[in-house]
Write an enzyme that holds these catalytic residues in place. Structure first.
Site, short mmCIF file in Angstrom:
data_model
loop_
_atom_site.label_atom_id
_atom_site.label_comp_id
_atom_site.label_asym_id
_atom_site.label_seq_id
_atom_site.Cartn_x
_atom_site.Cartn_y
_atom_site.Cartn_z
N ASN A 170 48.04 39.12 52.11
CA ASN A 170 48.61 37.90 51.51
C ASN A 170 48.60 36.83 52.59
OD1 ASN A 170 49.26 39.02 49.02
ND2 ASN A 170 51.39 39.44 49.58
N ASP A 219 30.95 42.76 36.71
CA ASP A 219 31.95 42.02 37.49
C ASP A 219 31.65 40.53 37.43
OD1 ASP A 219 32.91 44.51 38.31
OD2 ASP A 219 33.17 43.86 40.39
N TYR A 275 31.14 58.19 41.65
CA TYR A 275 29.72 57.84 41.70
C TYR A 275 29.11 58.09 43.08
CZ TYR A 275 32.37 53.64 42.90
OH TYR A 275 33.29 52.78 43.42
N GLU A 318 36.44 43.01 37.92
CA GLU A 318 35.80 43.74 36.82
C GLU A 318 36.11 43.10 35.47
OE1 GLU A 318 37.31 46.88 39.84
OE2 GLU A 318 38.11 45.11 38.81
N HIS A 375 48.50 41.53 48.34
CA HIS A 375 48.05 41.74 46.97
C HIS A 375 46.56 41.45 46.75
CE1 HIS A 375 52.42 41.46 46.48
NE2 HIS A 375 52.25 42.21 45.42
N CYS A 396 39.32 40.89 43.96
CA CYS A 396 39.09 41.30 45.34
C CYS A 396 38.34 40.21 46.10
CB CYS A 396 38.24 42.58 45.40
SG CYS A 396 38.98 44.01 44.58
#
Length: 213
Positions: free
Chosen positions: A96, A29, A85, A178, A143, A54
């Site tokens: 937002n 990331d 995982y 990512e 978002h 994020c």
């Protein structure tokens, strides 16, 4: 480049790359302090990382703002909440800023994460004031996912980035995304290392960061 360079980069508002490890997501990331993000940064990350942008803060701050883990919300309704995982996801909400146009544009996301960073700064001093500021300044759903770190209980990129930030003396207000690049899966670690070397971005591993916890 190791931990010291990564901490220095965070302090200076530059990008860092974190590889969580072969036995977890096996993903790299990009990480950056949220108050340093610009629309151009978001565009670059969209084009060169390609994952989900994020906002990261601590679980405690998320709760103080009135959020809760979405895994709890869905778990109470009988849905599965465990990732492959083994962890429950860190998502606490999607927001937002009220001044965004659609919320999904690069400029909108940059505005949202920078304003979230301001809320976190207030929350560190006065949680009640921060909660009111958050309520007035954002609408949900939006978002930008808000992730809450559970340091010591979970070892995802959310927690690893917060541990690194804490060691660097940086507020717990970060963005992560990512690295996918041109792939349909995660960018391979050897390719990420080459990218980091070419761009001069520090790349550190989860195991290295755990030593700071």
């Amino acid at each position: 480049m190791g931990l010291e360079e990564a901490m220095k980069a965070l302090r200076q508002g530059r990008l860092v790359m974190i590889y969580d490890g072969d036995n977890r997501e096996a993903e790299v990331d990009f990480v950056m302090r949220a108050d340093a993000v610009s629309a151009e940064t978001v565009r670059w990350l969209r084009e060169n990382a390609g994952g989900l942008l994020c906002f990261v803060t601590t679980r405690e701050i998320g709760i103080s703002l009135g959020l809760e883990f979405l895994s709890r919300y869905y778990g109470m309704r009988g849905f599965s909440t465990k990732a492959p995982y083994g962890d429950e996801p860190a998502f606490m909400g999607y927001v937002n800023h009220v001044k965004t146009k659609t919320g999904v544009r690069d400029a909108d996301k940059a505005l949202t994460v920078k304003e979230l960073a301001k809320v976190v700064d207030v929350a560190l001093r006065d949680p009640e004031e921060a909660r009111e500021l958050f309520r007035m300044s954002f609408y949900l759903p939006g978002h930008v996912p808000v992730l809450g770190g559970r340091i010591g209980e979970r070892w995802g990129h959310t927690e690893l980035s917060l541990i690194l930030a804490r060691a660097a003396g940086v507020p717990p207000a970060l963005v992560i995304i990512e690295a996918l690049g041109r792939h349909t899966e995660a960018m391979p670690i050897h390719e990420a290392k080459t990218m980091a070397e070419i761009l001069g971005i520090p790349l550190v591993t989860g195991e290295e960061i755990k030593a700071l916890a």
